[in-house]
Design an enzyme around this catalytic site. Structure first.
Site, PDB file in Angstrom:
ATOM      1  N   THR A  94      -0.790 -24.418  -2.945  1.00  0.00           N
ATOM      2  CA  THR A  94      -1.381 -25.117  -1.803  1.00  0.00           C
ATOM      3  C   THR A  94      -1.032 -24.420  -0.493  1.00  0.00           C
ATOM      4  O   THR A  94      -1.907 -24.159   0.338  1.00  0.00           O
ATOM      5  CB  THR A  94      -0.889 -26.583  -1.772  1.00  0.00           C
ATOM      6  OG1 THR A  94      -1.263 -27.198  -3.009  1.00  0.00           O
ATOM      7  CG2 THR A  94      -1.494 -27.346  -0.614  1.00  0.00           C
TER       8      THR A  94
ATOM      9  N   ASN B 118     -10.081 -24.750 -12.168  1.00  0.00           N
ATOM     10  CA  ASN B 118      -9.005 -25.494 -12.825  1.00  0.00           C
ATOM     11  C   ASN B 118      -9.497 -26.666 -13.667  1.00  0.00           C
ATOM     12  O   ASN B 118      -8.769 -27.171 -14.499  1.00  0.00           O
ATOM     13  CB  ASN B 118      -7.996 -26.001 -11.790  1.00  0.00           C
ATOM     14  CG  ASN B 118      -8.649 -26.751 -10.656  1.00  0.00           C
ATOM     15  OD1 ASN B 118      -9.502 -26.208  -9.944  1.00  0.00           O
ATOM     16  ND2 ASN B 118      -8.285 -28.001 -10.473  1.00  0.00           N
TER      17      ASN B 118
ATOM     18  N   SER C 165       0.767 -19.520  -8.090  1.00  0.00           N
ATOM     19  CA  SER C 165       1.763 -20.587  -8.135  1.00  0.00           C
ATOM     20  C   SER C 165       2.641 -20.438  -9.366  1.00  0.00           C
ATOM     21  O   SER C 165       2.187 -19.969 -10.411  1.00  0.00           O
ATOM     22  CB  SER C 165       1.050 -21.940  -8.150  1.00  0.00           C
ATOM     23  OG  SER C 165       1.982 -22.981  -8.285  1.00  0.00           O
TER      24      SER C 165
ATOM     25  N   HIS D 147       4.443 -23.019 -11.035  1.00  0.00           N
ATOM     26  CA  HIS D 147       4.563 -24.094 -12.032  1.00  0.00           C
ATOM     27  C   HIS D 147       3.377 -24.197 -12.988  1.00  0.00           C
ATOM     28  O   HIS D 147       3.381 -25.013 -13.902  1.00  0.00           O
ATOM     29  CB  HIS D 147       4.843 -25.446 -11.354  1.00  0.00           C
ATOM     30  CG  HIS D 147       3.690 -26.082 -10.664  1.00  0.00           C
ATOM     31  ND1 HIS D 147       2.971 -27.121 -11.225  1.00  0.00           N
ATOM     32  CD2 HIS D 147       3.120 -25.855  -9.470  1.00  0.00           C
ATOM     33  CE1 HIS D 147       2.023 -27.505 -10.392  1.00  0.00           C
ATOM     34  NE2 HIS D 147       2.088 -26.747  -9.315  1.00  0.00           N
TER      35      HIS D 147
ATOM     36  N   THR E 295      14.134 -20.634   5.133  1.00  0.00           N
ATOM     37  CA  THR E 295      14.959 -19.969   4.124  1.00  0.00           C
ATOM     38  C   THR E 295      14.242 -20.000   2.784  1.00  0.00           C
ATOM     39  O   THR E 295      13.704 -21.028   2.380  1.00  0.00           O
ATOM     40  CB  THR E 295      16.329 -20.674   4.016  1.00  0.00           C
ATOM     41  OG1 THR E 295      16.938 -20.634   5.309  1.00  0.00           O
ATOM     42  CG2 THR E 295      17.228 -19.997   2.997  1.00  0.00           C
TER      43      THR E 295
ATOM     44  N   CYS F 197      -4.969 -34.144  -9.270  1.00  0.00           N
ATOM     45  CA  CYS F 197      -5.047 -34.840  -7.987  1.00  0.00           C
ATOM     46  C   CYS F 197      -6.110 -35.922  -7.995  1.00  0.00           C
ATOM     47  O   CYS F 197      -6.052 -36.865  -7.230  1.00  0.00           O
ATOM     48  CB  CYS F 197      -5.351 -33.855  -6.870  1.00  0.00           C
ATOM     49  SG  CYS F 197      -4.701 -32.229  -7.192  1.00  0.00           S
TER      50      CYS F 197
HETATM   51  C1  LIG Z   1      -2.494 -26.312  -9.095  1.00  0.00           C
HETATM   52  C2  LIG Z   1      -3.485 -25.604  -8.273  1.00  0.00           C
HETATM   53  C3  LIG Z   1      -3.273 -25.398  -6.888  1.00  0.00           C
HETATM   54  C4  LIG Z   1      -2.061 -25.961  -6.177  1.00  0.00           C
HETATM   55  O1  LIG Z   1      -0.898 -25.268  -6.492  1.00  0.00           O
HETATM   56  P1  LIG Z   1       0.526 -25.962  -6.164  1.00  0.00           P
HETATM   57  O2  LIG Z   1       1.519 -24.907  -6.506  1.00  0.00           O
HETATM   58  O3  LIG Z   1       0.614 -27.174  -7.032  1.00  0.00           O
HETATM   59  O4  LIG Z   1       0.523 -26.300  -4.721  1.00  0.00           O
HETATM   60  C5  LIG Z   1      -4.211 -24.693  -6.189  1.00  0.00           C
HETATM   61  N1  LIG Z   1      -5.310 -24.199  -6.786  1.00  0.00           N
HETATM   62  C6  LIG Z   1      -5.548 -24.361  -8.097  1.00  0.00           C
HETATM   63  C7  LIG Z   1      -6.765 -23.769  -8.704  1.00  0.00           C
HETATM   64  C8  LIG Z   1      -4.657 -25.076  -8.884  1.00  0.00           C
HETATM   65  O5  LIG Z   1      -4.899 -25.255 -10.177  1.00  0.00           O
END
Ligand SMILES: *Cc1c(COP(=O)(O)O)cnc(C)c1O
Length: 380
Positions: free
Chosen positions: A72, A151, A199, A201, A237, A325
């Site tokens: 994000t 996604n 990202s 996670h 940081t 979301c």
């Molecule tokens: C999960 C996701 C995000 C957001 O990433 P975060 O690390 O959770 O903020 C943005 N774009 C896509 C396509 C995602 O699947």
């Protein structure tokens, strides 16, 4: 049977090998990487090694990788930062109707602040067509932001064509690669990508860590002000254990990418075959071939996704109605709407997203329960 997790596009468990790498950075190697003493220097070195690894995955230079708090923030920095830094040149941005909310809502924020945004449509598979981008281009366009892999349905956009078009027209190209980083080969040089969000996670790394690739020579305005960390592009940081975890997660993905793709492709095909064998009148959302191995988005007309998800949850099976979301709300997915599917298909869609710890046995259990649930809902 233990609970079954089929929602890897929302987030993934942290790989044990990743946790092991991270642990020393909480209590032994706790220095601030900006400190010049030995505690700081040792951590600084580890962060620079992480930068090298992330760069390697997408064929970038280490100096082009900037750590953030996740996908994000990377999307916000890429889009808002570019808009602010380029406002003398133009005020127009092109994106698509099927983007993640981190992109869509950032675009809306910029619209409220005087920028103009064109949301190009996607086709029935959820894929952006270059023709539509060509049509949307104006002399005032400064940025094209199109996600690599969707996604919700897993469809893959032609980022190589879009990148080439952007380069020819002297417009910057950003891609949200959160779903593809570490899972699909990406080459920022070959594909002419100027900015790329990723990202941790979503690839078995910890939450709260990510990065933005910024091509040398491109300078988005800072959006988080403070210290001069991350080449003075992002104050604050660094999340050191998060960055170390992201590095290890990326390293594992890079090593296992081919095997994992094969495994998940097979498992997803098996899942889809079993569903078709057992449940009549179902519908695949997204492109049947041009897609990420792990995502299977299926509609079960005559049912609604909320009831199905709750029933699955009672059986210990976790899936989702679209993006994490939007689940929990009864609004049908904006992606399926953008694809132009009928309301009945949109309202009955379930996204299953598979991961490395899933197996056939879990799929069999899921199909058996899903069959009972769908049959029952359709009867009443
Ligand atoms: C999960 C996701 C995000 C957001 O990433 P975060 O690390 O959770 O903020 C943005 N774009 C896509 C396509 C995602 O699947």
């Amino acid at each position: 049977m233990e609970a079954i997790y089929l929602d890897h596009s929302a987030t993934t468990p942290v790989d044990k090998r990743v946790i092991k790498e991270m642990l020393p950075f909480f209590d032994e190697k706790y220095g601030n990487p900006s400190s010049i003493h030995l505690f700081g220097r040792e951590v600084k070195t580890a962060i620079e090694e992480a930068r090298e690894k992330i760069a390697e995955v997408i064929n970038a230079e280490p100096s082009e990788i900037f750590f953030t708090s996740g996908g994000t923030e990377s999307d916000n920095l890429a889009i808002t930062g570019t808009a602010l830094s380029m406002k003398e040149k133009g005020d127009h941005i092109i994106t698509s109707t099927a983007e993640h909310h981190a992109v869509l809502d950032t675009a809306r924020f910029l619209q409220k602040n005087g920028f103009k945004v064109t949301y190009v449509p996607v086709n029935k598979y959820g894929i952006v067509e270059l023709e539509d981008i060509k049509e949307a281009l104006t002399p005032r366009t400064i940025l094209i932001s199109i996600m690599h892999i969707n996604n919700e349905v897993g469809s893959i956009n032609p980022i190589s064509e879009i990148g080439e078009f952007a380069r020819e027209n002297n417009v910057l190209f950003h891609t949200d690669a959160v779903q593809s980083f570490g899972k699909e080969p990406i080459d920022v040089k070959k594909d002419n990508i100027d900015l790329l969000s990723l990202s941790s996670h979503k690839i078995y790394g910890p939450k709260g860590a990510g990065a933005l690739y910024i091509k040398r020579g491109v300078s988005p305005e800072k959006i988080i002000h403070g210290g001069s960390q991350e080449g003075n592009r992002r104050g604050g940081t660094e999340n050191v254990p998060g960055i170390i975890g992201l590095r290890k997660a990326a390293e594992i993905c890079l090593e296992e990418m081919e095997n994992e793709r094969k495994y998940l492709n097979k498992l997803r095909d098996y899942f889809w075959e079993k569903l078709q064998e057992n449940i009549p009148d179902i519908y695949l959302n997204g492109h049947p071939k041009i897609r990420l191995p792990g995502i299977l988005n299926v509609s079960f007309p005559g049912t609604d996704s909320e009831t199905v998800l709750i029933s699955l949850d009672l059986k210990g099976i976790a899936a989702s109605g679209g993006s994490a979301c939007t689940s929990g709300s009864i609004e049908p997915s904006h992606v399926l709407k953008a694809m132009g599917v009928s309301p009945e298909i949109a309202q009955s869609a379930i996204r299953f997203s598979l991961g490395r710890e899933n197996n056939k046995e879990q799929i069999d259990y899921t199909v058996k329960n899903l069959k009972e649930i769908i049959d029952y809902i359709r009867k009443i």
